[in-house]
Design a protein around this motif. Structure first.
Motif, short mmCIF file in Angstrom:
data_model
loop_
_atom_site.label_atom_id
_atom_site.label_comp_id
_atom_site.label_asym_id
_atom_site.label_seq_id
_atom_site.Cartn_x
_atom_site.Cartn_y
_atom_site.Cartn_z
N ARG A 156 50.74 21.25 -27.26
CA ARG A 156 50.48 22.37 -26.34
C ARG A 156 50.79 21.98 -24.90
O ARG A 156 51.47 22.72 -24.18
CB ARG A 156 49.01 22.81 -26.45
N ILE A 157 50.30 20.82 -24.45
CA ILE A 157 50.52 20.47 -23.05
C ILE A 157 52.00 20.15 -22.78
O ILE A 157 52.51 20.43 -21.70
CB ILE A 157 49.62 19.31 -22.59
N GLU A 160 53.83 23.71 -22.88
CA GLU A 160 53.48 24.65 -21.83
C GLU A 160 53.67 24.08 -20.43
O GLU A 160 53.21 24.65 -19.44
CB GLU A 160 52.03 25.13 -22.02
N GLN A 162 52.52 21.30 -19.00
CA GLN A 162 51.35 20.74 -18.32
C GLN A 162 51.50 19.27 -17.97
O GLN A 162 50.64 18.71 -17.28
CB GLN A 162 50.09 20.95 -19.18
N ASN A 185 46.02 21.38 -15.64
CA ASN A 185 45.32 22.27 -16.56
C ASN A 185 46.22 23.45 -16.89
O ASN A 185 47.33 23.58 -16.36
CB ASN A 185 43.98 22.74 -15.96
N ASP A 186 45.79 24.31 -17.79
CA ASP A 186 46.67 25.39 -18.22
C ASP A 186 46.95 26.40 -17.10
O ASP A 186 47.99 27.06 -17.10
CB ASP A 186 46.14 26.10 -19.47
#
Length: 226
Positions: A156-157, A160, A162, A185-186
């Motif tokens: 995810r990071i 996305e 991050q 952070n997101d």
């Protein structure tokens, strides 16, 4: 522009951060003690490096439960920019404001040396003064900087955007997964990183690669205020 620096028992890079804010931004930061329960009006909140509470339990674990961290968390969720460096990164992770964990360095030794960092995501106030893929110099000084996240979190990071910085050119000092040196952070308003940009901002430091991180965030904050 208002900058607040949170101090914990065992902070030892708070003076370096105070000097960096004064020299780069020309402003006097607010100093906030860990037992305080409110932050002054702040555009930028900084958790500096050191060994809060002697690194007992886990690095940053006790500090993450300090009274002031409720206010830091509320500010972060309201969109205030938050920077955590070294122990500050550990505190942000322990407080749940950033994903993953910071474990003992893979060689089980304290490392204090200069590394090279690749700027990964430069579409952010903290990193906009760097070019995507640019490799810069930055010092590190830590014992528990080995970043880890489970497979789903890591995907995810990475997916996305991050990841803010990676250790480059084989200089990973701690075994961090995917050479991760710093993450957002997101929402993109919280940055945690193990290296110390505040210690490479002027000729007396033998370089100024870290200065641009502060210039980017602080100049944008001034533009926002205008």
């Amino acid at each position: 522009m208002q900058v607040s620096i949170v101090q914990f028992p065992g902070s030892n890079r708070d003076r370096d951060m105070i000097a960096a804010i004064r020299k780069v931004g020309g402003v006097e930061p607010n100093l906030v003690w860990h037992t305080d329960t409110e932050l002054p009006a702040s555009d930028l909140v900084i958790l500096p490096g050191g060994f809060s509470h002697g690194d007992y339990l886990r690095s940053g674990a006790i500090a993450a439960r300090a009274p002031i961290m409720d206010a830091v968390s509320k500010a972060a969720h309201a969109g205030t920019r938050v920077l955590g460096v070294c122990n500050g990164f550990q505190i942000l992770v322990e407080a749940g404001l950033l994903p993953g964990a910071l474990m003992r360095n893979s060689a089980l030794t304290f490392v204090c040396r200069e590394v090279q960092l690749e700027a990964v995501n430069t579409d952010n106030p903290f990193t906009e003064r760097y070019s995507k893929g640019e490799v810069i110099r930055c010092p590190v000084a830590h014992h528990d900087g080995n970043y880890f996240a489970d497979a789903d979190t890591l995907a995810r990071i990475e997916g996305e955007g991050q990841v803010a910085f990676r250790y480059a050119s084989g200089t990973n000092p701690n075994g961090s997964i995917n050479d991760i040196a710093g993450i957002f952070n997101d929402a993109g308003n919280v940055l945690g990183m193990m290296p110390h940009p505040e210690n490479l901002i002027e000729a007396a430091h033998s370089g100024s690669d870290g200065r641009r991180l502060f210039e980017g965030a602080m100049n944008l904050l001034q533009a926002d205020a205008a």
